[in-house]
Design an enzyme around this catalytic site. Structure first.
Site, mmCIF file in Angstrom:
data_model
loop_
_atom_site.group_PDB
_atom_site.id
_atom_site.type_symbol
_atom_site.label_atom_id
_atom_site.label_comp_id
_atom_site.label_asym_id
_atom_site.label_seq_id
_atom_site.Cartn_x
_atom_site.Cartn_y
_atom_site.Cartn_z
ATOM 1 N N SER A 29 -5.663 134.859 78.796
ATOM 2 C CA SER A 29 -7.078 134.936 78.429
ATOM 3 C C SER A 29 -7.780 133.586 78.439
ATOM 4 O O SER A 29 -9.010 133.528 78.466
ATOM 5 C CB SER A 29 -7.235 135.575 77.046
ATOM 6 O OG SER A 29 -6.742 134.725 76.027
ATOM 7 N N LYS A 55 -8.906 131.020 71.229
ATOM 8 C CA LYS A 55 -10.112 131.174 72.037
ATOM 9 C C LYS A 55 -10.959 129.915 71.881
ATOM 10 O O LYS A 55 -10.657 129.025 71.090
ATOM 11 C CB LYS A 55 -10.936 132.389 71.591
ATOM 12 C CG LYS A 55 -10.189 133.709 71.573
ATOM 13 C CD LYS A 55 -9.835 134.226 72.954
ATOM 14 C CE LYS A 55 -9.078 135.545 72.858
ATOM 15 N NZ LYS A 55 -8.601 136.015 74.181
#
Length: 254
Positions: free
Chosen positions: A44, A105
């Site tokens: 990701s 993230k």
């Protein structure tokens, strides 16, 4: 002679136990207050972070919550010596929907910000983020396609309002989350996104990640200290000459 020998042996064992205990305590202090190692299990954050990267996360960057402590005992709420992350920081945090799971993230939205995706372009407070096309990413498939292998993927350079620049990948035009509603970040929360925009479950998915409370922050990603090719196992040291990504050692995470 046997008595003396036994005494020396007992003394040696006791000294060894003390050294081990001291080493464990030092490691516990370092892990709790300074740095904690993490590894990257998913794509990701490609191409910034690759599957198989091992990195150090600084625990002191944003202060401490009960999630900073091993096993996360609920000894207190909130944060001690709290400091807000900057827009663009890469952060490890506990998933709000399942606080036993760590996610990593990039911080995109700060408290009060309005975040939206329009035709694959990121808008912050109704202003499009500066974006520049780069050469295609070529490497281990970042899009989760069947068969994996080496892929060529569209790549962009984004620059946030505070001047932080980084690369993002674009697996598909008109991807599932390329057009969204406006997200208004609540006070005390942050909006996180993966750099691999079409293959990242992040704050855009309110039912799975959503807005991240400040209390859930673990620390800031600082440096890659080890990296091994996707699909390889770090414990297979005999494969290291071919499997290890030597050029990623001691790389600063940005």
């Amino acid at each position: 002679m046997s008595v003396t020998s036994g005494t020396k042996t007992e003394s040696g064992v006791g000294e060894t136990i003390r050294v081990v205990i001291h080493a464990l305590l030092i490691a516990l202090v370092i892990r709790t207050f300074l740095f904690q190692p993490f590894n990257i299990p998913s794509g990701s954050m490609k191409a910034t972070l690759l599957v198989g990267d091992y990195l150090f996360v600084s625990k002191y960057s944003y202060g401490y919550s009960h999630y900073s402590i091993p096993f996360s005992p609920p000894l207190f709420s909130g944060r001690i010596w709290s400091s807000d992350p900057n827009r663009g920081d890469i952060v490890v945090f506990r998933l709000p929907k399942d606080d036993s799971t760590d996610y990593i993230k990039r911080v995109i939205g700060l408290p009060g910000d309005r975040i939206q995706m329009r035709d694959g372009l990121l808008y912050i407070n109704d202003t499009p983020v500066e974006r520049q096309r780069m050469s295609e990413f070529v490497g281990e498939d970042p899009c989760g396609s069947e068969g994996g292998g080496i892929s060529r993927v569209k790549r962009w350079k984004e620059t946030l309002p505070n001047g932080v620049s980084y690369e993002t990948l674009d697996c598909a035009d008109n991807g599932y989350m390329d057009n969204t509603n406006v997200y208004t970040v609540p006070q005390g929360h942050f909006f996180m996104m993966g750099d691999n925009r079409d293959n990242s479950t992040d704050s855009r998915f309110l039912g799975q990640v959503g807005y991240v409370p400040q209390e859930n922050l673990i620390g800031r990603a600082q440096m890659i200290f080890f990296s091994i090719a996707e699909g390889e196992h770090a414990w297979m040291f005999w494969r290291w000459p071919w499997a290890v990504r030597w050029n990623r050692f001691f790389k600063i995470v940005r």
